[in-house]
Write a protein that holds these residues in place. Structure first.
Motif, PDB file in Angstrom:
ATOM      1  N   GLN A 208      25.935  10.324 -16.876  1.00 58.37           N
ATOM      2  CA  GLN A 208      26.802  10.262 -18.441  1.00 58.37           C
ATOM      3  C   GLN A 208      26.270  11.825 -19.153  1.00 58.37           C
ATOM      4  N   TRP A 209      25.123  12.497 -18.716  1.00 61.72           N
ATOM      5  CA  TRP A 209      24.520  13.288 -19.395  1.00 61.72           C
ATOM      6  C   TRP A 209      25.703  14.522 -19.535  1.00 61.72           C
ATOM      7  N   GLN A 210      26.547  14.932 -18.596  1.00 60.98           N
ATOM      8  CA  GLN A 210      27.534  15.795 -18.699  1.00 60.98           C
ATOM      9  C   GLN A 210      28.650  15.700 -19.957  1.00 60.98           C
ATOM     10  N   GLN A 211      28.702  14.271 -20.351  1.00 62.38           N
ATOM     11  CA  GLN A 211      29.555  14.295 -21.386  1.00 62.38           C
ATOM     12  C   GLN A 211      28.669  14.077 -22.549  1.00 62.38           C
ATOM     13  N   ILE A 212      27.640  13.567 -22.749  1.00 62.21           N
ATOM     14  CA  ILE A 212      26.632  13.395 -23.921  1.00 62.21           C
ATOM     15  C   ILE A 212      26.444  14.857 -24.318  1.00 62.21           C
ATOM     16  N   LYS A 213      25.965  15.820 -23.410  1.00 62.35           N
ATOM     17  CA  LYS A 213      25.435  17.192 -23.948  1.00 62.35           C
ATOM     18  C   LYS A 213      26.235  17.918 -24.697  1.00 62.35           C
ATOM     19  N   VAL A 214      27.628  17.589 -24.879  1.00 66.07           N
ATOM     20  CA  VAL A 214      28.638  18.201 -25.666  1.00 66.07           C
ATOM     21  C   VAL A 214      28.796  17.568 -26.987  1.00 66.07           C
ATOM     22  N   GLY A 215      28.405  16.472 -27.084  1.00 68.48           N
ATOM     23  CA  GLY A 215      28.407  15.475 -28.353  1.00 68.48           C
ATOM     24  C   GLY A 215      28.662  14.116 -28.169  1.00 68.48           C
ATOM     25  N   ILE A 216      28.713  13.163 -28.994  1.00 74.31           N
ATOM     26  CA  ILE A 216      29.047  11.563 -29.154  1.00 74.31           C
ATOM     27  C   ILE A 216      29.915  11.758 -30.331  1.00 74.31           C
ATOM     28  N   LEU A 217      30.803  10.895 -29.942  1.00 75.75           N
ATOM     29  CA  LEU A 217      31.740  10.531 -30.958  1.00 75.75           C
ATOM     30  C   LEU A 217      31.335   9.307 -31.812  1.00 75.75           C
ATOM     31  N   MET A 218      31.136   9.638 -33.268  1.00 74.16           N
ATOM     32  CA  MET A 218      30.581   8.627 -34.083  1.00 74.16           C
ATOM     33  C   MET A 218      31.204   8.580 -35.504  1.00 74.16           C
ATOM     34  N   THR A 219      31.252   7.357 -36.111  1.00 81.88           N
ATOM     35  CA  THR A 219      31.612   7.303 -37.594  1.00 81.88           C
ATOM     36  C   THR A 219      30.862   6.139 -38.051  1.00 81.88           C
ATOM     37  N   GLY A 220      30.725   6.261 -39.443  1.00 84.99           N
ATOM     38  CA  GLY A 220      29.878   5.417 -40.155  1.00 84.99           C
ATOM     39  C   GLY A 220      30.745   4.742 -41.535  1.00 84.99           C
ATOM     40  N   GLN A 221      29.880   4.583 -42.644  1.00 88.70           N
ATOM     41  CA  GLN A 221      30.468   3.976 -43.810  1.00 88.70           C
ATOM     42  C   GLN A 221      30.003   4.650 -45.041  1.00 88.70           C
ATOM     43  N   ALA A 227      32.011   8.266 -43.810  1.00 86.92           N
ATOM     44  CA  ALA A 227      33.125   7.416 -43.408  1.00 86.92           C
ATOM     45  C   ALA A 227      34.267   8.272 -43.288  1.00 86.92           C
ATOM     46  N   GLY A 228      35.363   7.480 -42.452  1.00 85.02           N
ATOM     47  CA  GLY A 228      36.381   8.055 -42.271  1.00 85.02           C
ATOM     48  C   GLY A 228      36.805   8.464 -40.775  1.00 85.02           C
ATOM     49  N   ASP A 229      37.204   9.430 -40.548  1.00 85.09           N
ATOM     50  CA  ASP A 229      37.727   9.900 -38.953  1.00 85.09           C
ATOM     51  C   ASP A 229      36.468  10.058 -38.264  1.00 85.09           C
ATOM     52  N   ILE A 230      36.428   9.715 -37.053  1.00 86.15           N
ATOM     53  CA  ILE A 230      35.323   9.760 -36.131  1.00 86.15           C
ATOM     54  C   ILE A 230      35.246  11.292 -35.819  1.00 86.15           C
ATOM     55  N   ARG A 231      33.833  11.662 -35.890  1.00 82.13           N
ATOM     56  CA  ARG A 231      33.389  13.194 -35.696  1.00 82.13           C
ATOM     57  C   ARG A 231      32.530  13.088 -34.521  1.00 82.13           C
ATOM     58  N   THR A 232      32.311  14.505 -33.848  1.00 78.83           N
ATOM     59  CA  THR A 232      31.380  14.756 -32.785  1.00 78.83           C
ATOM     60  C   THR A 232      29.861  14.986 -33.596  1.00 78.83           C
ATOM     61  N   ILE A 233      28.954  14.244 -32.946  1.00 81.09           N
ATOM     62  CA  ILE A 233      27.591  14.450 -33.383  1.00 81.09           C
ATOM     63  C   ILE A 233      26.971  15.090 -32.314  1.00 81.09           C
ATOM     64  N   LYS A 234      26.321  16.343 -32.677  1.00 85.36           N
ATOM     65  CA  LYS A 234      25.796  17.158 -31.817  1.00 85.36           C
ATOM     66  C   LYS A 234      24.293  16.403 -31.283  1.00 85.36           C
ATOM     67  N   VAL A 235      23.906  16.764 -29.968  1.00 85.55           N
ATOM     68  CA  VAL A 235      22.646  16.171 -29.444  1.00 85.55           C
ATOM     69  C   VAL A 235      21.878  17.359 -29.210  1.00 85.55           C
ATOM     70  N   GLN A 236      20.350  17.018 -29.282  1.00 86.05           N
ATOM     71  CA  GLN A 236      19.111  17.788 -28.893  1.00 86.05           C
ATOM     72  C   GLN A 236      18.559  17.435 -27.859  1.00 86.05           C
ATOM     73  N   PRO A 237      18.396  17.945 -26.654  1.00 89.28           N
ATOM     74  CA  PRO A 237      17.616  17.703 -25.504  1.00 89.28           C
ATOM     75  C   PRO A 237      16.204  17.506 -25.859  1.00 89.28           C
ATOM     76  N   GLU A 238      15.623  16.386 -25.381  1.00 85.90           N
ATOM     77  CA  GLU A 238      14.130  16.202 -25.593  1.00 85.90           C
ATOM     78  C   GLU A 238      13.413  16.315 -23.955  1.00 85.90           C
ATOM     79  N   LEU A 239      13.000  17.735 -23.759  1.00 87.02           N
ATOM     80  CA  LEU A 239      12.670  17.992 -22.409  1.00 87.02           C
ATOM     81  C   LEU A 239      10.900  17.614 -22.511  1.00 87.02           C
ATOM     82  N   SER A 240      11.135  17.337 -20.943  1.00 86.06           N
ATOM     83  CA  SER A 240       9.668  16.854 -20.581  1.00 86.06           C
ATOM     84  C   SER A 240       9.034  17.975 -19.990  1.00 86.06           C
ATOM     85  N   TRP A 241       7.701  18.046 -19.819  1.00 88.85           N
ATOM     86  CA  TRP A 241       7.086  19.245 -19.031  1.00 88.85           C
ATOM     87  C   TRP A 241       7.476  19.511 -17.600  1.00 88.85           C
TER      88      TRP A 241
END
Length: 339
Positions: A208-221, A227-241
């Motif tokens: 899934q990561w190949q899709q997620i790393k470019v963002g997740i489509l989300m919308t709220g209220q 609210a309104g049109d769905i938009r891309t929410i950027k993600v921030q990798p949380e890296l392990s040592w």
């Protein structure tokens, strides 16, 4: 070997005793089971042997490819360690940082596969049935879904062709909202948890990561998401040592910390190389034993079949027929001779 497997499967599909057909073809006349062609057990044993040997050979080949990948990682870790040790004795300049980042990039971009299946994950861990690939951790940029709000909010999430929605109740606390998110994101096969500093962390599988790393489509209220049109929410990798991308080399202190992580990773790689060598030896011994035992069994079966064909109920009749064929005699001639 691959042809051996396909032949074995083809034979099993033809043989009603091995793989009975549940749907009869209307174009073919029904056949009596007694008239159906049967395959001798020694031939089925041969096909089974080919399939098992091929499977063992694929395991060995995959392990050899994984071993080569780990050797690559080991060499890159050794180079990175040498560069860092030299930098500790001198000043940290842009030339060193560039070399270190180049080695980091090569480590993080290692893509070791066999038959298009990954063998090593992004944390330099061997992948197996008992040891799945490490998950990718990430957080959402500029969005806090666990912040209390005075009104209910329905959040819709879309990832590729899959989608889900979560009801975040009004005035709920962070741990309650996290529980709601866990239920909603489970439909997308994404895990949700709270970090030690009370941040919301998401975990996804490598596929899934190949899709997620470019963002997740989300919308709220309008509470946590517009609210309104769905938009891309950027993600921030949380890296392990264990992620090479997490290591830093911009100062002497960062170099010391990163070299400790490099040493741990190198030790892990060495341990996995020893595991592979032991496993390969074990599989080779099993294949050798299987080949030896199967060959003996097949020779016995073949000999017994030959004997069964020779031991006919009327050997005298067979001899007479043979003599008639060799002497070009007819039945009356033989009868007169015997009289």
């Amino acid at each position: 070997m691959l042809n051996g497997i396909s032949d074995s499967l083809h034979v099993q599909q033809r043989n009603p005793r091995v793989a009975p057909t549940t749907v009869a073809s209307p174009l073919l006349p029904e056949r009596n089971n007694n008239q159906a062609a049967t395959i001798p057990s020694h031939r089925l044993e041969s096909y089974n042997k080919w399939a098992k040997v091929t499977q063992g050979q694929h395991k060995i080949s995959a392990q050899q490819v994984a071993e080569q990948g780990l050797q690559q990682a080991k060499n890159l870790l050794k180079q990175l360690n040498n560069q860092g040790q030299q930098a500790l004795k001198a000043s940290v300049d842009s030339e060193f940082i560039g070399r270190a980042q180049q080695l980091q990039q090569r480590l993080s971009q290692l893509d070791i596969r066999y038959l298009d299946a990954p063998l090593i994950d992004h944390q330099l861990n061997l992948i197996s049935a008992n040891r799945p690939a490490a998950m990718h951790s990430f957080s959402l940029k500029s969005v806090d879904l666990t912040s209390p709000k005075p009104r209910d909010e329905i959040v819709q999430i879309q990832l590729g062709k899959d989608s889900t929605q979560v009801l975040l109740p009004a005035n709920a606390q962070a741990h309650e909202l996290t529980a709601k998110l866990k239920q909603g994101f489970a439909a997308l096969d994404i895990e949700v948890q709270q970090s030690t500093d009370n941040r919301t962390i998401f975990k996804s599988h490598p596929q899934q990561w190949q899709q997620i790393k470019v963002g997740i489509l989300m919308t709220g209220q309008g509470q946590r998401l517009p609210a309104g049109d769905i938009r891309t929410i950027k993600v921030q990798p949380e890296l392990s040592w264990q992620d090479p991308q997490q290591w830093r080399f911009n100062s002497h202190e960062e170099i010391k910390q990163s070299l400790a992580k490099v040493a741990k990773s190198a030790h892990k790689v060495d341990t996995q190389l020893k595991e592979l060598q032991t496993s390969q030896l074990h599989i080779q011994q099993q294949l050798h034993k299987a080949n030896k035992l199967k060959d003996v069994g097949l020779n016995i079966d073949s000999t017994l079949n030959d004997l069964a064909n020779l031991m006919q109920p009327s050997p005298f009749k067979l001899k007479i027929n043979s003599l008639m064929a060799q002497a070009n005699l007819t039945r009356p001639h033989v009868s007169s001779l015997l009289a």
